[in-house]
Write a protein that holds these residues in place. Sequence first.
Motif, PDB file in Angstrom:
ATOM      1  N   ARG A 521       0.856  -1.184   0.000  1.00 40.86           N
ATOM      2  CA  ARG A 521       0.000   0.000   0.000  1.00 40.86           C
ATOM      3  C   ARG A 521       0.895   1.239   0.000  1.00 40.86           C
ATOM      4  NH1 ARG A 521      -2.390  -0.244   6.246  1.00 40.86           N
ATOM      5  NH2 ARG A 521      -0.486   0.516   7.293  1.00 40.86           N
ATOM      6  N   THR A 531      -6.520   3.832  -0.261  1.00 40.16           N
ATOM      7  CA  THR A 531      -7.682   3.126   0.256  1.00 40.16           C
ATOM      8  C   THR A 531      -7.580   1.623   0.020  1.00 40.16           C
ATOM      9  OG1 THR A 531     -10.095   2.923   0.154  1.00 40.16           O
ATOM     10  CG2 THR A 531      -8.962   3.447  -1.902  1.00 40.16           C
ATOM     11  N   ASP A 532      -8.110   0.863   0.988  1.00 33.57           N
ATOM     12  CA  ASP A 532      -8.149  -0.584   0.823  1.00 33.57           C
ATOM     13  C   ASP A 532      -9.480  -1.050   0.239  1.00 33.57           C
ATOM     14  OD1 ASP A 532      -9.734   0.024   2.985  1.00 33.57           O
ATOM     15  OD2 ASP A 532      -9.128  -1.738   4.154  1.00 33.57           O
ATOM     16  N   GLN A 533     -10.371  -0.124  -0.035  1.00 29.98           N
ATOM     17  CA  GLN A 533     -11.681  -0.480  -0.585  1.00 29.98           C
ATOM     18  C   GLN A 533     -11.536  -0.884  -2.050  1.00 29.98           C
ATOM     19  OE1 GLN A 533     -14.594  -0.602   1.303  1.00 29.98           O
ATOM     20  NE2 GLN A 533     -13.048  -0.332   2.906  1.00 29.98           N
ATOM     21  N   ARG A 534     -11.943  -2.106  -2.341  1.00 28.79           N
ATOM     22  CA  ARG A 534     -11.819  -2.590  -3.707  1.00 28.79           C
ATOM     23  C   ARG A 534     -12.877  -1.938  -4.591  1.00 28.79           C
ATOM     24  NH1 ARG A 534      -7.225  -5.736  -4.824  1.00 28.79           N
ATOM     25  NH2 ARG A 534      -8.389  -6.572  -6.599  1.00 28.79           N
ATOM     26  N   ALA A 535     -12.456  -1.472  -5.758  1.00 28.02           N
ATOM     27  CA  ALA A 535     -13.374  -0.894  -6.726  1.00 28.02           C
ATOM     28  C   ALA A 535     -12.962  -1.351  -8.112  1.00 28.02           C
ATOM     29  CB  ALA A 535     -13.359   0.632  -6.656  1.00 28.02           C
ATOM     30  N   SER A 543      -9.366   0.527  -7.408  1.00 25.78           N
ATOM     31  CA  SER A 543      -8.706   0.833  -6.137  1.00 25.78           C
ATOM     32  C   SER A 543      -8.635  -0.434  -5.298  1.00 25.78           C
ATOM     33  CB  SER A 543      -9.446   1.943  -5.379  1.00 25.78           C
ATOM     34  OG  SER A 543     -10.724   1.502  -4.966  1.00 25.78           O
ATOM     35  N   GLY A 544      -7.789  -0.392  -4.255  1.00 26.13           N
ATOM     36  CA  GLY A 544      -7.596  -1.538  -3.375  1.00 26.13           C
ATOM     37  C   GLY A 544      -6.120  -1.863  -3.233  1.00 26.13           C
ATOM     38  N   TRP A 545      -5.799  -2.762  -2.321  1.00 23.96           N
ATOM     39  CA  TRP A 545      -4.414  -3.159  -2.082  1.00 23.96           C
ATOM     40  C   TRP A 545      -4.125  -4.437  -2.842  1.00 23.96           C
ATOM     41  CZ3 TRP A 545      -4.781  -2.682   3.993  1.00 23.96           C
ATOM     42  CH2 TRP A 545      -4.889  -1.318   4.338  1.00 23.96           C
TER      43      TRP A 545
END
Length: 553
Positions: A521, A531-535, A543-545
């Motif tokens: 990250r 952000t760790d929120q997956r999109a 987005s996401g890790w």
Amino acid sequence: MSNSTGPRRGIALLAALAGIVAAGVVLGVAELAGAFFRASATPVIAMGSTFIDFTPPWLKDFAIATFGTHDKLALLVGMAVTIAILAAVLGVVAYRRWALGAAGVILMGAIIVACVLTRAGASLPDAVPSVVGTVAGLLALRLLIARLRHAAVVPAADSGTPAPAGITGTGSPTDTTDGVVHPSGSRSAATAAKPGGTTSRRGFFAAAGATAVVAAAAAGGGRLLSGARNNIAALRDSLQFPAPASPAPALPAGVQSPVPGVTPFVTPNGDFYRIDTALSVPQLTTDDWVLRVHGMVEEEFELSFQDLLDADLIERHITLTCVSNPVGGYLAGTAKWLGYPLREVLARARPLDGADMVLSTSSDGFSASTPLPVLQDDRDAILAVAMNGEPLPVEHGFPVRMVVPGLYGYVSATKWVVDLEVTRFADRTAYWTDRGWSEEGPIKTMARVEVPQSFASVDAGTVMIGGVAWSQQRGITAVEVSVDGGDWEAVDLAAEASVDTWRQWSYGVDLEPGLHTVRARATDAADGLQTDQRADTVPNGASGWQSVQFTVK
């Protein structure tokens, strides 16, 4: 058993072959004729480009995720299969009822012409290659069907097997609605059969083979002729650019991660990702290129390529990122760009109050909607003419493209740009915003693990982990990794070239044999932790890790 319901299976296959060969004539002759017109006037390019235009976002994402930068090759292969199937069906129909088969060919020709004429900048003469190709294909199909009917009659009469539909046992034509003259009944079936069915079949195959060779030669000749008429490579080689008024700052020592296998800090032109809607790369010369600036401005004007060369050019390292890039994806790259600041272009135009967007349009009709303030602030948004010290490759926008730090390409990086319209988001929309993507596309902060790769096998001991992170216009201040779900650990950051370029990193950890997982990250200077929120990529970027699994042996 009667065969009146259609040709025998063998004859049907040959009729299908006739249809495929005739389709090859359509495309080959149109390619040859198209050498004297725009590239988008040829059927394959026109149909493929039209398909791309109507591709829904989910299918486009699937193609990129599945085929990556080979998505256009996959489209061409899919088109070839589809055309072959349709042509085979038309061949069988034409054998049974010539009028219906001919009508089908003409209908397909009309569809191709419609695809051509709806391309950006198309004019009525652009339909000529498709019309010529359709006529040639129709004549080829008629010739092959006539040969096939003759081949079908001979073995039927000679062997005593039932004749195909529309043919009597004596060789007299019983169906004249197809417009093909059958072998005359003036000779008996036995007499007509004397040369043998094999000879007649050979005549069909010879005709089909010769026709296919002509089609291939026409297509190849068209490509060679187009290349000779549009020798962009020689033009690029002859170009010389003035020294930039503002050269790119020298890259600091240590911008490259020491971990072997991490991508080069500057991406070579040949390795730079290419995602666009152009099935055929526009072939614009520097003499042809003109940029029109208009819309909600006090002064409308045009810029020539020489105008750009005479201006004060700047040179900068900038990382570009595609909105279709998944978490951990490779649709990102850094290059040294040379160009003219867009803020200077807009300063001359003097936008009117109320304008908030610039709609940039490519020579092939693609458009992007860029927020006006982004192009007026102090970031180095440019009309680029060179990439990594050489003229733009044609695949990357030669002779001129837009490069805008901090925004995904679908709203900023228009290649082959020929039009800038100052307008409002409320009044105008762009190519991808019409298809459900966000109007504004700021690039999201992202860390990518490149070493080890997913499912790689590495030796036990100190395992080196490395990759890149980007947050254009904000800058990367930290990258952390977590191994096997453990605590987050800070990595060693490589030197920063600028806030508009990615930043590389490295980390060493001792690991025992077995299966291991690493996550990464990044933190940027403005918005903080990634952000760790997956999109999903739709509508404004993934987005996401990222998480990578590998084996230590």
